[in-house]
Design a protein around this motif. Sequence first.
Motif, PDB file in Angstrom:
ATOM      1  N   ILE A  82       5.140 -51.916  23.886  1.00 30.28           N
ATOM      2  CA  ILE A  82       6.404 -51.472  23.299  1.00 30.28           C
ATOM      3  C   ILE A  82       6.581 -49.994  23.611  1.00 30.28           C
ATOM      4  N   ASP A  83       7.666 -49.666  24.294  1.00 31.45           N
ATOM      5  CA  ASP A  83       8.011 -48.267  24.575  1.00 31.45           C
ATOM      6  C   ASP A  83       8.955 -47.756  23.499  1.00 31.45           C
ATOM      7  N   ILE A  84       8.716 -46.536  23.049  1.00 29.12           N
ATOM      8  CA  ILE A  84       9.567 -45.892  22.064  1.00 29.12           C
ATOM      9  C   ILE A  84      10.174 -44.653  22.708  1.00 29.12           C
ATOM     10  N   PRO A  85      11.514 -44.572  22.772  1.00 30.18           N
ATOM     11  CA  PRO A  85      12.144 -43.395  23.369  1.00 30.18           C
ATOM     12  C   PRO A  85      12.108 -42.218  22.390  1.00 30.18           C
ATOM     13  N   VAL A  86      11.747 -41.047  22.888  1.00 34.27           N
ATOM     14  CA  VAL A  86      11.670 -39.863  22.037  1.00 34.27           C
ATOM     15  C   VAL A  86      12.292 -38.664  22.735  1.00 34.27           C
ATOM     16  N   ALA A  87      12.851 -37.764  21.935  1.00 37.83           N
ATOM     17  CA  ALA A  87      13.445 -36.539  22.468  1.00 37.83           C
ATOM     18  C   ALA A  87      12.425 -35.400  22.493  1.00 37.83           C
ATOM     19  N   ASP A  88      11.525 -35.369  21.519  1.00 35.88           N
ATOM     20  CA  ASP A  88      10.518 -34.312  21.407  1.00 35.88           C
ATOM     21  C   ASP A  88       9.144 -34.984  21.383  1.00 35.88           C
ATOM     22  N   MET A  89       8.458 -34.955  22.513  1.00 39.82           N
ATOM     23  CA  MET A  89       7.205 -35.680  22.672  1.00 39.82           C
ATOM     24  C   MET A  89       6.149 -35.230  21.671  1.00 39.82           C
ATOM     25  N   GLU A  90       5.962 -33.933  21.504  1.00 40.19           N
ATOM     26  CA  GLU A  90       4.930 -33.437  20.589  1.00 40.19           C
ATOM     27  C   GLU A  90       5.225 -33.822  19.149  1.00 40.19           C
ATOM     28  N   LYS A  91       6.475 -33.701  18.747  1.00 39.72           N
ATOM     29  CA  LYS A  91       6.873 -34.082  17.392  1.00 39.72           C
ATOM     30  C   LYS A  91       6.654 -35.584  17.174  1.00 39.72           C
ATOM     31  N   ALA A  92       6.990 -36.393  18.166  1.00 39.71           N
ATOM     32  CA  ALA A  92       6.819 -37.847  18.062  1.00 39.71           C
ATOM     33  C   ALA A  92       5.343 -38.213  17.972  1.00 39.71           C
ATOM     34  N   ILE A 108      15.165 -56.111  27.462  1.00 41.10           N
ATOM     35  CA  ILE A 108      13.840 -56.721  27.385  1.00 41.10           C
ATOM     36  C   ILE A 108      13.085 -56.335  28.649  1.00 41.10           C
ATOM     37  N   GLY A 109      11.928 -55.730  28.469  1.00 45.01           N
ATOM     38  CA  GLY A 109      11.092 -55.394  29.605  1.00 45.01           C
ATOM     39  C   GLY A 109      10.252 -56.587  30.011  1.00 45.01           C
ATOM     40  N   LEU A 117       5.110 -43.664  24.532  1.00 47.62           N
ATOM     41  CA  LEU A 117       6.196 -42.789  24.110  1.00 47.62           C
ATOM     42  C   LEU A 117       6.832 -42.274  25.387  1.00 47.62           C
ATOM     43  N   ALA A 118       8.112 -42.565  25.575  1.00 46.98           N
ATOM     44  CA  ALA A 118       8.787 -42.226  26.822  1.00 46.98           C
ATOM     45  C   ALA A 118      10.006 -41.359  26.534  1.00 46.98           C
ATOM     46  N   PRO A 119      10.365 -40.492  27.468  1.00 45.49           N
ATOM     47  CA  PRO A 119      11.551 -39.649  27.247  1.00 45.49           C
ATOM     48  C   PRO A 119      12.816 -40.482  27.025  1.00 45.49           C
ATOM     49  N   ARG A 120      13.552 -40.114  25.990  1.00 43.97           N
ATOM     50  CA  ARG A 120      14.845 -40.743  25.701  1.00 43.97           C
ATOM     51  C   ARG A 120      15.803 -40.346  26.822  1.00 43.97           C
ATOM     52  N   GLU A 121      16.598 -41.316  27.291  1.00 42.75           N
ATOM     53  CA  GLU A 121      17.577 -41.041  28.346  1.00 42.75           C
ATOM     54  C   GLU A 121      18.697 -42.064  28.268  1.00 42.75           C
ATOM     55  N   GLN A 124      16.728 -47.097  22.482  1.00 36.54           N
ATOM     56  CA  GLN A 124      16.112 -47.912  21.433  1.00 36.54           C
ATOM     57  C   GLN A 124      14.757 -48.415  21.929  1.00 36.54           C
ATOM     58  N   PRO A 125      13.813 -48.683  21.020  1.00 35.03           N
ATOM     59  CA  PRO A 125      12.527 -49.237  21.463  1.00 35.03           C
ATOM     60  C   PRO A 125      12.728 -50.489  22.305  1.00 35.03           C
ATOM     61  N   ARG A 126      11.835 -50.649  23.272  1.00 35.67           N
ATOM     62  CA  ARG A 126      11.927 -51.791  24.188  1.00 35.67           C
ATOM     63  C   ARG A 126      10.579 -52.506  24.243  1.00 35.67           C
ATOM     64  N   SER A 127      10.599 -53.796  23.965  1.00 41.59           N
ATOM     65  CA  SER A 127       9.395 -54.621  24.079  1.00 41.59           C
ATOM     66  C   SER A 127       9.275 -55.145  25.502  1.00 41.59           C
ATOM     67  N   TYR A 128       8.036 -55.263  25.957  1.00 43.28           N
ATOM     68  CA  TYR A 128       7.748 -55.820  27.277  1.00 43.28           C
ATOM     69  C   TYR A 128       7.019 -57.135  27.100  1.00 43.28           C
ATOM     70  N   VAL A 129       7.465 -58.138  27.820  1.00 44.56           N
ATOM     71  CA  VAL A 129       6.910 -59.478  27.717  1.00 44.56           C
ATOM     72  C   VAL A 129       6.144 -59.795  29.002  1.00 44.56           C
ATOM     73  N   GLU A 130       4.921 -60.288  28.833  1.00 48.48           N
ATOM     74  CA  GLU A 130       4.094 -60.705  29.971  1.00 48.48           C
ATOM     75  C   GLU A 130       4.696 -61.964  30.588  1.00 48.48           C
ATOM     76  N   VAL A 131       4.855 -61.974  31.897  1.00 54.56           N
ATOM     77  CA  VAL A 131       5.367 -63.154  32.599  1.00 54.56           C
ATOM     78  C   VAL A 131       4.470 -63.444  33.800  1.00 54.56           C
ATOM     79  N   ASP A 132       4.471 -64.703  34.209  1.00 61.54           N
ATOM     80  CA  ASP A 132       3.682 -65.090  35.381  1.00 61.54           C
ATOM     81  C   ASP A 132       4.312 -64.547  36.660  1.00 61.54           C
ATOM     82  N   SER A 133       5.641 -64.500  36.691  1.00 61.45           N
ATOM     83  CA  SER A 133       6.367 -64.030  37.873  1.00 61.45           C
ATOM     84  C   SER A 133       7.663 -63.363  37.433  1.00 61.45           C
TER      85      SER A 133
END
Length: 122
Positions: A9-19, A111-112, A54-58, A63-72
């Motif tokens: 799960i990636d969470i977008p943040v504006a201030d990395m240290e604060k997050a 959805i990632g 924690l990834a830069p907001r852009e 909004q947070p993004r979940s990543y789902v494992e897929v075979d392909s």
Amino acid sequence: MAHGDITHIDIPVADMEKAKQFYSSLFGWQIAEVPGYEGYPMWQAPNKISGGGLAPREDGFTQPRSYVEVDSIDETVAAATAAGATVLMEKSPISESSWWAVIADPDGNAIGLYEGAEPGES
């Protein structure tokens, strides 16, 4: 991980240290940069199972993004678009043995997708 498991799960943040301070203090998450992924600190929950980054907001990532494992990713994207999804980000490499992409479901939810093995996995 198996096909269909939420793997990250990636969470977008504006201030990395604060997050980093917020999430580690509030939830007890361990947050650290992993060699090769500088500028993208990864978090792990106390259960040692849940985690993400924690990834830069852009634009397009607010909004947070979940990543789902897929075979392909290719097959999943084809099935998703046939079912009404749109591709937000084409398949891109993470490492020599892993890839990611982002789709939007018919309601517009991002959805990632993750395909591959992490180092040490076969």
